[in-house]
Design a protein around this motif. Structure first.
Motif, PDB file in Angstrom:
ATOM      1  N   ASP A  54     -67.855  -2.399 -12.282  1.00 19.70           N
ATOM      2  CA  ASP A  54     -68.243  -1.013 -12.017  1.00 19.70           C
ATOM      3  C   ASP A  54     -69.056  -0.958 -10.718  1.00 19.70           C
ATOM      4  O   ASP A  54     -70.182  -1.466 -10.658  1.00 19.70           O
ATOM      5  CB  ASP A  54     -69.073  -0.482 -13.187  1.00 19.70           C
ATOM      6  N   GLU A  56     -70.403   1.544  -9.390  1.00 18.54           N
ATOM      7  CA  GLU A  56     -71.545   2.451  -9.524  1.00 18.54           C
ATOM      8  C   GLU A  56     -72.796   1.692  -9.945  1.00 18.54           C
ATOM      9  O   GLU A  56     -73.873   1.890  -9.361  1.00 18.54           O
ATOM     10  CB  GLU A  56     -71.210   3.528 -10.548  1.00 18.54           C
ATOM     11  N   THR A  59     -74.052  -0.405  -7.029  1.00 20.10           N
ATOM     12  CA  THR A  59     -74.740   0.408  -6.017  1.00 20.10           C
ATOM     13  C   THR A  59     -76.136   0.791  -6.473  1.00 20.10           C
ATOM     14  O   THR A  59     -77.101   0.751  -5.685  1.00 20.10           O
ATOM     15  CB  THR A  59     -73.912   1.678  -5.725  1.00 20.10           C
ATOM     16  N   LYS A 145     -69.600  12.023 -13.314  1.00 19.43           N
ATOM     17  CA  LYS A 145     -70.122  10.668 -13.220  1.00 19.43           C
ATOM     18  C   LYS A 145     -70.221  10.240 -11.759  1.00 19.43           C
ATOM     19  O   LYS A 145     -69.418  10.634 -10.924  1.00 19.43           O
ATOM     20  CB  LYS A 145     -69.210   9.692 -13.980  1.00 19.43           C
ATOM     21  N   GLY A 146     -71.222   9.450 -11.481  1.00 22.75           N
ATOM     22  CA  GLY A 146     -71.424   8.965 -10.127  1.00 22.75           C
ATOM     23  C   GLY A 146     -72.896   8.720  -9.863  1.00 22.75           C
ATOM     24  O   GLY A 146     -73.769   8.966 -10.711  1.00 22.75           O
ATOM     25  N   VAL A 147     -73.177   8.207  -8.677  1.00 22.41           N
ATOM     26  CA  VAL A 147     -74.555   7.896  -8.311  1.00 22.41           C
ATOM     27  C   VAL A 147     -75.380   9.172  -8.202  1.00 22.41           C
ATOM     28  O   VAL A 147     -76.553   9.215  -8.588  1.00 22.41           O
ATOM     29  CB  VAL A 147     -74.580   7.106  -6.981  1.00 22.41           C
TER      30      VAL A 147
END
Length: 489
Positions: A54, A56, A59, A145-147
């Motif tokens: 993943d 994400e 990161t 979904k995401g940073v």
């Protein structure tokens, strides 16, 4: 334009160039500390958390690692702050008109103190909570979904935490100082609230140093003994090598023949134990090949240096306790203007300043050793390439609390006469005679107690091991000795 106008412009231009020079020097110093801390943290981070499937999570962990690097750089800067100021004062005293050190002045030192204070507040109150919530967040339910979703959740959690801490500070202030003016001063967020909150954190850090430093001073002897090669009278390397090789052969035989044991075996654990034994055997081989000078001279000199530094620290604290009873000037206080290069802060001059710097570094290292040796914080101890992101955040927070309290700790114990600069000297409890006196007495008493207990136990154990008494079939204390009739049976 008149001559007076030209003079004013020249003065302003000179001030502008001085500020630019101070900014460049501060940036270079912090960039150096940041680079060192980044290299240090990359040696302890867990690679699996940064190379996950993943992207994400990887990161998020990278961003949190950069925030931890910033915090650790601030902690290292706080450790170097007081020694750098003491050495700068002595350099300006020795070379007052040297052209090449004109950049070293009181304005630069005062600016560094203010920057460390500001960055410590920023790291403890905002960056480290953000890093922790950021790594634990998953985004709001129903959001994309995401940073960026994690950032939104982290910001909301940080705002709620800020409100909670603000309420706790208000309650604490109402209990300690139920004054309307004091409560209204908290409305000024930057001028009163953050310094007051940092004063509470610094007080906790000073208390933590009071507990960890005596414990670390006692542990320094055993830690140094593990790193250095002991004389043959105190250590039998041949026996240790034989035992290590025997254990490694036994574990290897169990790995090669797993069916010989009817119990289920954890093969991964056995492989880790074999690797640990091989590493231990390599270290023992290096220690066996050490020269006679390293064996017979290095260890006694190191133990003697530790004993002298520890005894000197206790002696200085004891003298400071007497000074507190006699002279009011011995109390720690703040200094708004950094007047460097005028008078030495040690009665022994430059030699005394060097001793002060060595003692400050020695006590800081001892406090870190004592912190990781205590049962409460032993689980936070970092491991080589096996430290999780949460553990890294916890370590950075604890190290920053310890290091930011080091200038106040050193000045409270009387290790130096260098007064605290900037907001470090605005702590209210520094002017309380009873707190300062009891703190010095507690440090001297705890350090003496830990040293006497640890040193006598270590000497007794080493003598028993040196004369081979540990291999004698002595009876176990606490159990009754068998009767003569039972022994004959």
């Amino acid at each position: 334009m008149e001559a007076a106008d030209y003079e004013v412009l020249s003065v302003r231009e000179q001030l502008f160039h001085e500020r630019v020079r101070e900014c460049i020097i501060s940036t270079l110093l912090f960039a150096t500390l940041y680079l060192l801390c980044h290299i240090f943290l990359t040696r302890f981070k867990k690679p699996a958390e940064f190379t996950t499937v993943d992207d994400e999570d990887a990161t998020v962990n990278k961003i949190a690692l950069e925030l931890c690097t910033f915090t650790l750089a601030v902690a290292l800067g706080a450790v170097l702050l007081l020694p750098f100021s003491i050495i700068s004062n002595e350099v300006l005293l020795s070379l007052p008109r040297n052209y090449y050190i004109q950049w070293l002045n009181g304005s630069l030192i005062h600016g560094l103190w203010n920057l460390v204070f500001l960055f410590s507040n920023l790291s403890l109150i905002f960056l480290m909570p953000f890093a922790y919530f950021f790594t634990e967040s998953e985004g709001f339910a129903g959001s994309r979904k995401g940073v960026l979703g994690r950032v939104y959740e982290t910001v909301v959690m940080l705002m709620l935490l800020t409100l909670l801490v603000l309420g706790m500070v208000w309650v604490a202030l109402a209990i300690v100082d139920n004054n309307k003016a004091s409560r209204e001063s908290l409305y000024d967020f930057w001028e009163y609230y953050l310094p007051y909150l940092y004063s509470c954190i610094s007080f906790l850090g000073v208390l933590l140093l009071l507990v960890c430093t005596p414990l670390g001073l006692a542990q320094m002897f055993s830690v140094t003994g593990k790193l250095l090669v002991k004389p043959r009278l105190l250590e039998d390397l041949e026996e240790q090598l034989y035992c290590s090789a025997f254990e490694e052969a036994a574990l290897t035989r169990r790995i090669c023949n797993p069916t010989s044991c009817w119990l289920p075996l954890d093969m991964e654990l056995l492989h880790r134990q074999v690797l640990a034994l091989q590493t231990q055997r390599v270290l023992l081989e290096k220690r066996r090949k050490a020269s006679a000078w390293q064996r017979n001279l290095g260890y006694p000199l190191a133990m003697l240096c530790l004993l002298v530094l520890t005894g000197l620290s206790v002696l200085i604290v004891a003298i400071h306790i007497l000074e507190l009873l006699i002279d009011e000037a011995a109390m720690p206080r703040g200094m708004q203007g950094a007047s460097l290069g005028q008078v030495s802060f040690s009665k022994l001059g430059s030699f005394g300043a060097v001793i002060q710097v060595v003692l400050i570094f020695y006590l800081m290292v001892s406090s870190v050793v004592g912190f990781y040796s205590s049962p409460l914080f032993r689980s936070l101890r970092p491991r080589w390439h096996d430290t999780t992101m949460t553990q890294i955040i916890g370590n950075c927070v604890c190290l920053l609390v310890l290091s930011s309290a080091l200038p106040v700790f050193s000045r409270t114990l009387g290790l130096t006469r260098f007064d605290l600069l900037g907001d470090f000297g605005r702590f209210n409890w520094l002017g309380n005679f009873y707190i300062v006196f009891l703190y010095n007495a507690a440090f001297a008493g705890l350090t003496t107690l830990c040293l006497v207990k640890t040193f006598t136990a270590a000497v007794r154990a080493e003598l028993i091991r040196a004369f081979g008494l540990d291999r004698l079939p002595l009876p176990v204390s606490g159990f009754p000795r068998a009767s003569r009739k039972t022994q004959h049976q």
